[in-house]
Design a protein around this motif. Structure first.
Motif, short mmCIF file in Angstrom:
data_model
loop_
_atom_site.label_atom_id
_atom_site.label_comp_id
_atom_site.label_asym_id
_atom_site.label_seq_id
_atom_site.Cartn_x
_atom_site.Cartn_y
_atom_site.Cartn_z
N ILE A 13 -5.19 6.21 -1.44
CA ILE A 13 -4.53 4.83 -1.21
C ILE A 13 -4.38 4.42 -2.48
O ILE A 13 -5.24 4.26 -3.47
CB ILE A 13 -5.38 4.07 -0.31
CG1 ILE A 13 -5.78 4.71 1.06
CG2 ILE A 13 -4.81 2.78 -0.13
CD1 ILE A 13 -6.54 4.03 1.78
N PHE B 24 0.85 -1.22 0.09
CA PHE B 24 0.14 -0.16 -0.18
C PHE B 24 0.76 1.24 -0.04
O PHE B 24 1.92 1.23 0.67
CB PHE B 24 -0.64 -0.01 1.23
CG PHE B 24 -1.74 -1.08 1.32
CD1 PHE B 24 -3.26 -0.96 0.48
CD2 PHE B 24 -1.67 -2.19 1.99
CE1 PHE B 24 -4.08 -1.80 0.10
CE2 PHE B 24 -2.81 -3.15 1.90
CZ PHE B 24 -4.02 -2.90 1.05
N LYS C 250 -9.54 -2.66 8.69
CA LYS C 250 -8.31 -3.10 8.08
C LYS C 250 -8.54 -3.17 6.54
O LYS C 250 -9.47 -3.90 6.09
CB LYS C 250 -8.03 -4.41 8.82
CG LYS C 250 -7.52 -4.56 10.18
CD LYS C 250 -6.12 -4.12 10.22
CE LYS C 250 -5.62 -4.44 11.82
NZ LYS C 250 -4.06 -3.97 11.78
N ALA D 73 -3.47 -2.56 5.96
CA ALA D 73 -3.22 -1.05 6.16
C ALA D 73 -4.41 -0.73 7.16
O ALA D 73 -5.54 -1.24 6.86
CB ALA D 73 -3.13 -0.29 4.96
N GLN E 216 5.15 4.42 0.73
CA GLN E 216 4.79 3.39 1.25
C GLN E 216 4.07 3.74 2.68
O GLN E 216 4.57 4.42 3.46
CB GLN E 216 5.76 2.09 1.29
CG GLN E 216 5.26 0.93 2.02
CD GLN E 216 6.26 -0.09 1.92
OE1 GLN E 216 7.45 -0.23 1.37
NE2 GLN E 216 5.92 -1.28 2.44
N GLN E 217 2.77 3.04 2.98
CA GLN E 217 2.30 3.59 4.07
C GLN E 217 1.27 2.21 4.37
O GLN E 217 0.41 1.64 4.00
CB GLN E 217 1.39 4.99 3.75
CG GLN E 217 0.68 5.64 5.04
CD GLN E 217 0.30 6.87 4.64
OE1 GLN E 217 0.55 7.58 3.62
NE2 GLN E 217 -0.88 7.22 5.58
N ASN E 218 1.03 2.11 6.10
CA ASN E 218 0.28 1.19 6.43
C ASN E 218 -0.95 1.76 7.35
O ASN E 218 -1.42 0.73 8.19
CB ASN E 218 0.99 0.16 7.12
CG ASN E 218 1.84 0.46 8.30
OD1 ASN E 218 1.91 1.43 8.59
ND2 ASN E 218 2.80 -0.55 8.48
N ARG E 219 -1.01 3.03 7.44
CA ARG E 219 -2.31 3.62 8.29
C ARG E 219 -2.60 4.94 7.61
O ARG E 219 -1.85 5.67 7.21
CB ARG E 219 -1.59 3.96 9.61
CG ARG E 219 -2.31 4.72 10.58
CD ARG E 219 -1.84 5.04 11.97
NE ARG E 219 -3.04 5.80 12.73
CZ ARG E 219 -3.74 5.05 13.92
NH1 ARG E 219 -3.87 3.76 13.79
NH2 ARG E 219 -4.55 5.84 14.38
#
Length: 874
Positions: free
Chosen positions: A385, A356, A443, A459, A362-365
């Motif tokens: 996103i 993601f 999620k 994410a 790149q980011q997961n939140r």
């Protein structure tokens, strides 16, 4: 010599007579009526085995040559069963034991006939005939058959045997199968030979055991007079034996293998497996590749493992289909075989998971702030996103999932190849509620679809919610029920209502108010919701016990809800029972109760329920009272005025009773009253006068006034009538010479003196008395003898009396009167005496005659007046 010869001749005659008599005593004998007869000596007699016990089966019959009466009997060998009994005189033979031809087919018996001196015994055989009472019985049970699966169609595999102990058609046996439509077997009806049905075959691999039900049926026969057919059943178990007739079978098809970019020569791609179709004695397998390998793949002939023989870069195709053969290895070499296909795909190495990305890489939140209840279908534009997988082909294909509260948001697209822009759309606006959740967490999941590794990435998506005024105040109940005692002081708490608004801040503040027709006596605190009475309010359950009104809960923007309040004013015992007056007067007829009543003004039970009791009575222990109704009655033993007068010395029979009325409240209140009860007997007279007098017993002055009025009227009427008669007689009377009038004396009649029936016996009014009883008091009423020419009085008014009616008394001035006939009798005596006196007077002096005549005339006028009055009232 002559005497001796004569004696000898007589002896010889007697001897010859006795000899002849002895020779003529013959034995009795049976009639022999032959076969089929039911009468005689039972020769050739037969009986069916199903004959019921107690049946009359035969009649023994015979005769005596001399005509002597005979008796019959029957015996059996010692130790044998006795099947028949005989009635000695009639010879009737009755069956007394159950017959069974299969156990004993004939009975040996001895029948006897005797005349009392001679007895004849005959040996007879009774034949037992057959009845169809036995079922066929199978032999060699259990029935189990082993049959090879390659047994030819129509072949005989078993012979069923059953026997029936009956004779004739009842002992013949035929066979048939209780078969289902799909049965593979058939049976010969006469011989019982079981065969494989034509066109059918056995297969060990499909069914190893068969169960067949065979029926054995006899030919039928009579039993107890009815025709019946008897059957028996048995189950044949047929075990199918395996033979080598099935080819090998591959297990786990279809087969797929993969070659990856990192594979090396000798790498195992896939392993095939086959087994012998004949499971009873399986053979070993031999594997080989028939085609499709192009020299890049090989197989182990024993294990079936397929291996790579070169590097993946040398493979020219992405897909290979190998034809693999599995052959059975038997004692005579290779036999049956099978062929299958193995598909091998050359694929890229899956070494990159999905990832993601946000605006900064790149980011997961990902986080977003928004108001609650957004419109459905709206896109959350604050989220940017992107998702990407660097692999190629199927390794770059993955699915997007949104995990969190169900059906609130949805993600688009759901399937991605390599890379896509992620869009999140509102699906359920109601679920996005600030009062339930201040923030929502989801999620976002990306999972590969077709790869064996199933790489994935996640994410976190956090949505912070802002509140809006979307709720109205809500009461804890749709209605409230309150109870408050009456006479509670003003300002007393009644009930507390509660309403809540889940909105935050000022939107959640609630203000209370009340309204409605029943709210005049109540107030409510605007913030606490406590309802209390007005300071000046006075609650009285006897005036009004039910109130209802509405309460309103409102927020700052005017959104509100309503609830209803029901207030019940509880009754308190604040009123004592009350009589209409403290001093009561009642008249009680012996045998009937009198009722008193008190009233309690309380509103509810038990405060207004009253119980009555006698506190004091004079005299004591005379009265009973019904505690519920207040009815007072005398004790059961007081049944007449005589008993009442024996109890008390008072002449007026007025007794005092102190009665208490007490309510059932808590605390209880009571009130007493004095009841004056006048005791009297039941009214025995009829008519309006009697009814009026009984109604007036409680008011004696009214009755006394009525009596005086009646007496006055009667006196006036009597005076008027007397005056009229006097003047009438005065005009009609004439002075004539004295003469003697002889009247026939009537039968002696009793005159009645009237005394009123009401009042006491010692008063001036009383009962009727005969003139004999009162003659002493009426001697002064006797008149002098009448004059010779007395005027004729008018006839008395007619008296219409009925025999059934009681004589009604009419009061007069004096309250008594003399009989008319009695007056006439006394007048006759007086007249006679006067006549004698006149005669003696005439001899002495002439003047005495004139004065005596005047006196006699005067007395006669007075007598006529009295007679007229008495005749009128008689």
């Amino acid at each position: 010599h002559i005497t001796a010869h004569t004696s000898l001749s007589m002896i010889l005659c007697v001897f010859k007579y006795l000899s002849f008599s002895a020779q003529s005593d013959f034995a009795p004998y049976f009639y022999d009526n032959g076969a089929g007869s039911s009468n005689g000596n039972m020769a050739l007699f037969s009986i069916s085995e199903d004959t019921s016990i107690g049946t009359h089966v035969y009649t023994l019959n015979g005769s005596d040559p001399e005509g002597e009466p005979v008796t019959y009997g029957m015996t059996f060998d010692k130790g044998s069963k006795e099947y028949f009994s005989v009635e000695p005189k009639s010879g009737n033979v009755t069956l007394i034991q159950t017959l069974d031809r299969e156990v004993q087919d004939e009975i040996i018996a001895f029948v006897t006939i005797t005349d009392g001196r001679n007895k004849v015994v005959e040996n007879v055989r009774v034949f037992i005939t057959d009845a169809n009472d036995e079922k066929p019985e199978f032999l060699n049970l259990p029935l189990i058959v082993d049959v090879p699966e390659d047994k030819a169609s129509g072949s005989s595999i078993y012979r069923v045997q059953a026997v029936d102990r009956d004779l004739g058609s009842g002992g013949s046996v035929s066979y048939y199968l209780q078969s289902m439509p799909s049965t593979k077997f058939t049976i010969d009806g006469h011989s019982g030979v079981l065969r494989i049905r034509s066109g059918e075959s056995l297969d060990y691999e499909l069914s190893r055991t068969h169960f067949v039900t065979v029926v054995a049926k006899d030919g039928g026969g009579k039993y107890h007079g009815k025709y019946q057919v008897m059957t028996s059943t048995a189950i044949i178990t047929i075990n199918v034996l395996d033979t080598q007739d099935s080819p090998p079978v591959f297990v786990g098809t279809p087969y797929f293998g993969f070659v990856y970019e990192v594979s090396v020569p000798g790498s195992e791609i896939f392993t095939v497996f086959a087994k012998d179709g004949d499971q009873n004695n399986p053979n070993a397998m031999h594997y080989s590749i028939l085609s499709g390998s192009d020299g890049f793949f090989s197989i182990n002939s024993s294990s079936g493992c397929i291996s790579l023989t070169s590097f993946p870069v040398q493979l020219r195709n992405e897909l290979y289909e190998l034809k693999v053969k599995a052959a059975e290895v038997g004692p005579d070499g290779f036999s049956d075989y099978s062929v299958t296909t193995v598909t091998i795909r050359v694929v890229d190495l899956n070494n990159h998971p999905p990832t993601f990305y946000g605006e900064n890489g790149q980011q997961n939140r990902f986080e977003l702030t928004m108001y609650e209840h957004p419109p459905e279908g709206e896109i959350l534009r604050g989220l940017k996103i992107t998702v990407n997988d660097s692999d190629q082909g199927a390794n770059a294909k993955f699915r997007l999932l949104l995990v969190g509260p169900s059906r609130v948001l949805r993600v688009v697209p759901q399937t991605v190849l390599n890379e896509a822009q992620v869009t999140i759309i509102v699906e359920n606006s109601t679920a996005i509620d600030y009062e339930k959740y201040q923030f929502l967490t989801f999620k976002l999941l990306a999972v590969e679809i077709d790869t064996p590794e199933r790489f994935s990435a996640t994410a976190d998506i956090v949505i912070n919610l802002l509140d809006t005024n979307d709720n109205i105040p809500k009461f804890s109940s749709e209605f409230y029920i309150a109870r408050i005692p009456e006479n509670s002081p003003g300002g007393s708490n009644v009930v507390s209502v509660t309403a809540t608004d889940p909105d935050s801040g000022l939107w959640g503040a609630v203000k209370y108010s009340i309204y409605g027709s029943g709210a005049d006596l109540f107030l409510i605190h605007p913030t606490s919701g406590i309802i209390y009475t007005q300071p000046w309010a006075s609650l009285d359950a006897e005036v009004k016990s039910k109130y209802n009104f509405y309460v309103k809960a409102e927020d700052t923007e005017g959104k509100y809800s309503l609830a209803e309040v029901f207030v019940t004013v509880l009754d308190q015992n604040d009123h004592p029972p009350e009589f209409n007056q403290n001093f009561l007067e009642r008249t009680m007829i012996i045998g009937a109760p009198v009722k008193i009543e008190a009233v309690d003004e309380d509103a509810e039970e038990p405060n207004n329920l009253i119980e009555y009791s006698i506190m004091k009575a004079d005299p004591d222990n005379i009265f009973d009272i019904n505690t519920s109704t207040g009815e007072i009655k005398l004790k059961p033993y007081i049944k007449s005025m005589e008993i009442v007068q024996n109890i008390t010395k008072q002449k007026d029979c007025r007794w005092s009773v102190v009665v208490q009325a007490r309510d059932r409240g808590s605390p209880s209140f009571s009130t007493t009253a004095v009841v004056k009860i006048d005791i009297t007997e039941a009214n025995r007279l009829k008519g309006p006068m009697a009814a009026f007098l009984m109604q007036s017993r409680d008011n004696p002055m009214k009755a006394l006034g009525l009596a005086i009025s009646i007496i006055t009227v009667m006196v006036l009427v009597t005076v008027m009538i007397s005056t009229i008669i006097y003047f009438r007689n005065t005009k009609s009377n004439r002075i004539t010479p004295a003469r003697r009038i002889i009247r026939k004396r009537p039968k002696d009649q009793r005159s009645w003196t009237f005394r009123p029936w009401f009042g006491r016996s010692d008063q001036s009014f009383g009962k009727f008395f005969t003139d004999d009883e009162t003659s002493g008091n009426h001697s002064s009423l006797r008149a002098k003898p009448p004059a010779p020419s007395a005027p004729v009085l008018p006839p008395p008014p007619p008296v219409h009396s009925r025999p059934s009616e009681r004589l009604r008394s009419v009061p007069t001035v004096s309250g008594s009167m003399a009989s008319r006939n009695t007056s006439r009798s006394s007048s006759w005596k007086t007249s006679k005496n006067t006549d004698v006196a006149q005669r003696s007077g005439q001899n002495k002096d002439g003047s005495g005659i004139s004065s005596a005549l005047v006196s006699e005339l005067k007395m006669r006028i007075e007598q006529k007046i009295n007679e007229a009055n008495q005749g009128y009232y008689y």
